[in-house]
Design a protein around this motif. Structure first.
Motif, PDB file in Angstrom:
ATOM      1  N   PRO A 182       0.933  -1.544  -6.295  1.00 13.73           N
ATOM      2  CA  PRO A 182       0.689  -2.122  -4.969  1.00 13.73           C
ATOM      3  C   PRO A 182       0.827  -3.634  -4.990  1.00 13.73           C
ATOM      4  CG  PRO A 182      -1.377  -1.526  -6.036  1.00 13.73           C
ATOM      5  CD  PRO A 182      -0.286  -1.004  -6.916  1.00 13.73           C
ATOM      6  N   GLY A 183       1.013  -4.207  -3.810  1.00 12.69           N
ATOM      7  CA  GLY A 183       1.301  -5.640  -3.722  1.00 12.69           C
ATOM      8  C   GLY A 183       0.303  -6.532  -4.423  1.00 12.69           C
ATOM      9  N   PHE A 184      -0.949  -6.109  -4.434  1.00 10.65           N
ATOM     10  CA  PHE A 184      -1.983  -6.994  -5.000  1.00 10.65           C
ATOM     11  C   PHE A 184      -2.113  -6.887  -6.513  1.00 10.65           C
ATOM     12  CE2 PHE A 184      -4.086  -3.148  -3.188  1.00 10.65           C
ATOM     13  CZ  PHE A 184      -4.521  -2.552  -4.374  1.00 10.65           C
TER      14      PHE A 184
ATOM     15  N   GLY B 198       7.170 -13.061  -4.000  1.00  8.47           N
ATOM     16  CA  GLY B 198       7.020 -11.726  -3.459  1.00  8.47           C
ATOM     17  C   GLY B 198       5.791 -11.087  -4.092  1.00  8.47           C
ATOM     18  N   CYS B 199       5.491  -9.841  -3.669  1.00  9.95           N
ATOM     19  CA  CYS B 199       4.312  -9.167  -4.212  1.00  9.95           C
ATOM     20  C   CYS B 199       4.733  -8.223  -5.351  1.00  9.95           C
ATOM     21  CB  CYS B 199       3.600  -8.386  -3.111  1.00  9.95           C
ATOM     22  SG  CYS B 199       4.568  -7.007  -2.462  1.00  9.95           S
ATOM     23  N   ALA B 200       3.724  -7.625  -5.993  1.00  9.33           N
ATOM     24  CA  ALA B 200       4.003  -6.762  -7.147  1.00  9.33           C
ATOM     25  C   ALA B 200       4.747  -5.485  -6.738  1.00  9.33           C
ATOM     26  CB  ALA B 200       2.706  -6.423  -7.863  1.00  9.33           C
ATOM     27  N   TYR B 201       4.529  -5.001  -5.527  1.00  3.32           N
ATOM     28  CA  TYR B 201       5.307  -3.857  -5.016  1.00  3.32           C
ATOM     29  C   TYR B 201       6.780  -4.265  -4.882  1.00  3.32           C
ATOM     30  CZ  TYR B 201       7.600  -1.805  -0.906  1.00  3.32           C
ATOM     31  OH  TYR B 201       8.516  -1.304  -0.029  1.00  3.32           O
ATOM     32  N   CYS B 202       6.987  -5.460  -4.335  1.00  2.03           N
ATOM     33  CA  CYS B 202       8.349  -5.977  -4.155  1.00  2.03           C
ATOM     34  C   CYS B 202       9.060  -6.081  -5.509  1.00  2.03           C
ATOM     35  CB  CYS B 202       8.262  -7.342  -3.460  1.00  2.03           C
ATOM     36  SG  CYS B 202       9.812  -8.223  -3.355  1.00  2.03           S
TER      37      CYS B 202
ATOM     38  N   GLN C 216       4.059   3.031  -4.355  1.00  5.50           N
ATOM     39  CA  GLN C 216       2.768   2.778  -3.723  1.00  5.50           C
ATOM     40  C   GLN C 216       2.767   1.367  -3.125  1.00  5.50           C
ATOM     41  OE1 GLN C 216      -0.438   2.109  -6.500  1.00  5.50           O
ATOM     42  NE2 GLN C 216      -1.703   3.654  -5.507  1.00  5.50           N
ATOM     43  N   THR C 217       2.068   1.193  -2.016  1.00  2.00           N
ATOM     44  CA  THR C 217       1.900  -0.139  -1.413  1.00  2.00           C
ATOM     45  C   THR C 217       0.399  -0.436  -1.343  1.00  2.00           C
ATOM     46  OG1 THR C 217       1.747   0.778   0.792  1.00  2.00           O
ATOM     47  CG2 THR C 217       3.962   0.172   0.030  1.00  2.00           C
ATOM     48  N   CYS C 218       0.062  -1.601  -0.805  1.00  2.00           N
ATOM     49  CA  CYS C 218      -1.364  -1.962  -0.709  1.00  2.00           C
ATOM     50  C   CYS C 218      -2.147  -0.911   0.071  1.00  2.00           C
ATOM     51  CB  CYS C 218      -1.518  -3.310  -0.003  1.00  2.00           C
ATOM     52  SG  CYS C 218      -0.843  -4.683  -0.936  1.00  2.00           S
ATOM     53  N   ALA C 219      -1.580  -0.488   1.213  1.00  2.00           N
ATOM     54  CA  ALA C 219      -2.325   0.425   2.096  1.00  2.00           C
ATOM     55  C   ALA C 219      -2.605   1.754   1.400  1.00  2.00           C
ATOM     56  CB  ALA C 219      -1.533   0.640   3.382  1.00  2.00           C
TER      57      ALA C 219
ATOM     58  N   GLY D  54       6.778  -2.238   7.329  1.00  2.00           N
ATOM     59  CA  GLY D  54       7.086  -3.651   7.060  1.00  2.00           C
ATOM     60  C   GLY D  54       7.287  -3.942   5.584  1.00  2.00           C
ATOM     61  N   CYS D  55       6.662  -3.138   4.709  1.00  2.00           N
ATOM     62  CA  CYS D  55       6.806  -3.397   3.271  1.00  2.00           C
ATOM     63  C   CYS D  55       8.258  -3.227   2.804  1.00  2.00           C
ATOM     64  CB  CYS D  55       5.915  -2.449   2.471  1.00  2.00           C
ATOM     65  SG  CYS D  55       4.158  -2.625   2.799  1.00  2.00           S
ATOM     66  N   THR D  56       9.045  -2.473   3.551  1.00  2.00           N
ATOM     67  CA  THR D  56      10.383  -2.136   3.049  1.00  2.00           C
ATOM     68  C   THR D  56      11.424  -3.213   3.328  1.00  2.00           C
ATOM     69  OG1 THR D  56      11.078  -1.073   5.096  1.00  2.00           O
ATOM     70  CG2 THR D  56       9.998   0.317   3.479  1.00  2.00           C
TER      71      THR D  56
HETATM   72  S1  SF4 Z   1       1.321  -4.968   2.329  1.00  3.80           S
HETATM   73 FE1  SF4 Z   1       1.109  -5.181   0.113  1.00  3.80          FE
HETATM   74  S2  SF4 Z   1       2.814  -3.953  -0.722  1.00  3.80           S
HETATM   75 FE2  SF4 Z   1       3.292  -4.329   1.443  1.00  3.80          FE
HETATM   76  S3  SF4 Z   1       4.585  -6.172   1.368  1.00  3.80           S
HETATM   77 FE3  SF4 Z   1       2.441  -6.859   1.741  1.00  3.80          FE
HETATM   78  S4  SF4 Z   1       1.627  -7.334  -0.317  1.00  3.80           S
HETATM   79 FE4  SF4 Z   1       3.500  -6.102  -0.600  1.00  3.80          FE
END
Ligand code: SF4
Length: 520
Positions: free
Chosen positions: A169-171, A48-52, A136-139, A74-76
């Motif tokens: 954020p995810g990254f 998963g990503c760092a937000y996750c 916070q998310t990537c966007a 979609g991030c949720t």
């Molecule tokens: S857009 Fe970024 S924060 Fe949202 S799910 Fe993908 S990697 Fe994670």
């Protein structure tokens, strides 16, 4: 060299350094798989990503909170139901998920105004909830929305609410593990120390790195209460936002999942001098050792021993029943992080199964080191595997069952290998003495279920033989049992009830006399 090269990954030679076969007497210090690095291009990770990691693992188990993602809807996804982080307030945090649902126009013109409006709408829709976390998310990170400033404005306008912002954020980091770290530090920096709790016991702990999957936290808190220990807060399963702002007043941090939450324990030690004690709620021996350690720390070991004696007498005959029937079964232990080493030895010792492979999605090299040290010789250890590697490993190792998450679990189902979801569980809780028996029962049911006989039939074409009928699980599991095991009257199958948490929520506990001058 003990490094293992997958046929399917020969075109990605770097992957070879991420898999190791544990040979006899292997010097693992020179042969650990690489870990906690960015996924190699060409290898599709299950991470998963760092937000996750920040939101879905650590943030959302907090129960009395509106959890908002500031980003695209979609991030949720992973929030809803898949996690089963239950709570004793009617699962508010599981029932609802919130997002600002950013669109292209918000990316171009900014989304701070929309965020503020969303925050107010959410509080209005749920007037009894006065606490909120914003993720916070990537966007929203890329366009530079100042979420902290917006949250500050709302708190000024609505003095009865409190808002926590997690900028992960995810990254931000190679996997969800980066998010675990970020939210630990942010909570410590922004929220701990803001609330003064009422102290009701001489023995006060924070229970850290525990997420109440299907009631794990409530099982463990039951033991602590029976010992007369006050659990000031749980970080974060079934945990209350304001209790977690009072973490600074505990005498001891009892840490369960070190991978996701050791950071806040370390910070609490540095800033407030609170010691950290690592424990393990899975397995009879590790759990008994953990309760004893906590008892020793507070000088109440006798209370721990009493619980250990009662619980072992009640549940050990049932664990033994399953151990006899699981002995020698081959298991792939493929969790996200810390179950790799929490389970590798004890599942072998107490359930009789052979761990033929361990892997981790987001664990660090230290997790892998502990896991490999505890698993059987000739086990295959893999860091951050891709789907093709997991298929190749299953074909080669021919496990009787895989303990993993839902993504590789779906792959296992396709190739007809039984799987248990060890992130969200099947019929948990799995912590505690009874919980460990429930896990053994779930493994037993998964391996011996007649559904696997059916899975090999094409029922549009093949008839189900009616003369033989299906082998019942008992026939299949008992075929090779010794006479002693078959005739034993000391062992029995699981006798607990389906919902063993409802009872705990109505239980009353002994009141222990306090010794300190502060006693009231
Ligand atoms: S857009 Fe970024 S924060 Fe949202 S799910 Fe993908 S990697 Fe994670």
């Amino acid at each position: 060299m003990p490094n293992h090269e997958f046929e399917c990954s020969k075109c990605i030679p770097e992957r070879k350094l991420h898999a190791v076969l544990k040979g006899p007497g292997e010097d693992l210090t020179s042969a650990l798989p690489l870990g906690y690095l960015s996924t190699i291009p060409g290898s599709i990770s299950e991470r998963g990503c760092a937000y996750c990691g920040a939101k879905h693992v650590i943030g959302t188990p907090m129960k009395d909170v509106i959890h908002i993602s500031h980003g695209p809807i979609g991030c949720t996804y992973d929030t809803w139901q898949t996690k089963r982080y239950i709570s004793d307030n009617d699962n508010f945090q599981l029932k609802y998920t919130f997002a600002t649902n950013m669109k292209e126009k918000n990316v171009i013109f900014g989304a701070e105004k929309m965020l503020k409006q969303n925050i107010k709408e959410a509080f209005k829709a749920f007037p009894k909830i006065k606490r909120m976390t914003i993720y916070q998310t990537c966007a929203s990170a890329l366009i530079g929305d100042d979420i902290n400033a917006v949250a500050g404005e709302v708190m000024e306008e609505m003095p009865d609410v409190d808002i926590f912002v997690c900028n992960s954020p995810g990254f931000k980091g190679p996997s969800q593990s980066g998010g675990h770290h970020t939210i630990n530090i942010a909570w410590m920096k922004d929220k701990v120390g803001q609330v003064e709790p009422k102290i009701t016991s001489d023995y006060v702990i924070n229970y850290v790195g525990e997420y109440n999957i299907q009631g794990d936290q409530e099982v463990m808190v039951d033991y602590f209460k029976r010992m007369g220990i006050q659990v000031l807060s749980t970080f974060t399963g079934n945990g209350s936002y304001d209790d977690l702002r009072a973490m600074h007043r505990a005498q001891l941090n009892v840490l369960e999942c070190a991978r996701s939450a050791e950071y806040i324990c370390n910070e609490l030690r540095v800033k407030y001098g609170i010691p950290r004690l690592d424990i393990d709620g899975f397995g009879f021996e590790p759990l008994s050792g953990s309760l004893r350690k906590i008892g020793l720390f507070f000088g109440i070991e006798d209370r721990a021993l009493k619980i250990i004696e009662e619980e072992t007498a009640r549940w050990k005959p049932e664990l033994d029943w399953y151990r006899e029937r699981l002995r020698g079964k081959k298991i792939c232990l493929w969790p996200g992080g810390s179950k790799l080493w929490h389970w590798a030895h004890v599942i072998h010792e107490e359930m009789g199964v052979e761990v033929v492979s361990v892997y981790t999605k987001f664990g660090h090299q230290g997790d892998m080191e502990k896991g490999i040290a505890r698993c059987e010789e000739s086990a295959l250890a893999i860091d951050d595997p891709n789907e093709l590697e997991t298929i190749e490993a299953m074909m080669k190792l021919k496990p009787d069952i895989i303990l993993t998450g839902k993504r590789p679990g779906e792959v296992a189902k396709k190739i007809r290998v039984p799987y248990l979801n060890i992130h969200a569980y099947h019929n948990g809780p799995w912590k505690g003495y009874e919980g460990w028996v429930r896990l053994a029962r779930d493994i037993y049911n998964a391996i011996y279920s007649p559904i696997h006989q059916l899975a090999y039939l094409d029922i549009s074409r093949d008839e189900i033989a009616t003369d033989k009928g299906f082998m019942t699980q008992r026939l299949a599991s008992d075929a090779n049992l010794s006479k002693e095991a078959l005739s034993s009257t000391n062992m029995r199958e699981y006798t607990g009830i389906y919902d063993n948490i409802a009872y705990l929520r109505t239980k009353t506990y002994p009141v222990f006399e306090r010794k300190t001058a502060a006693a009231v």
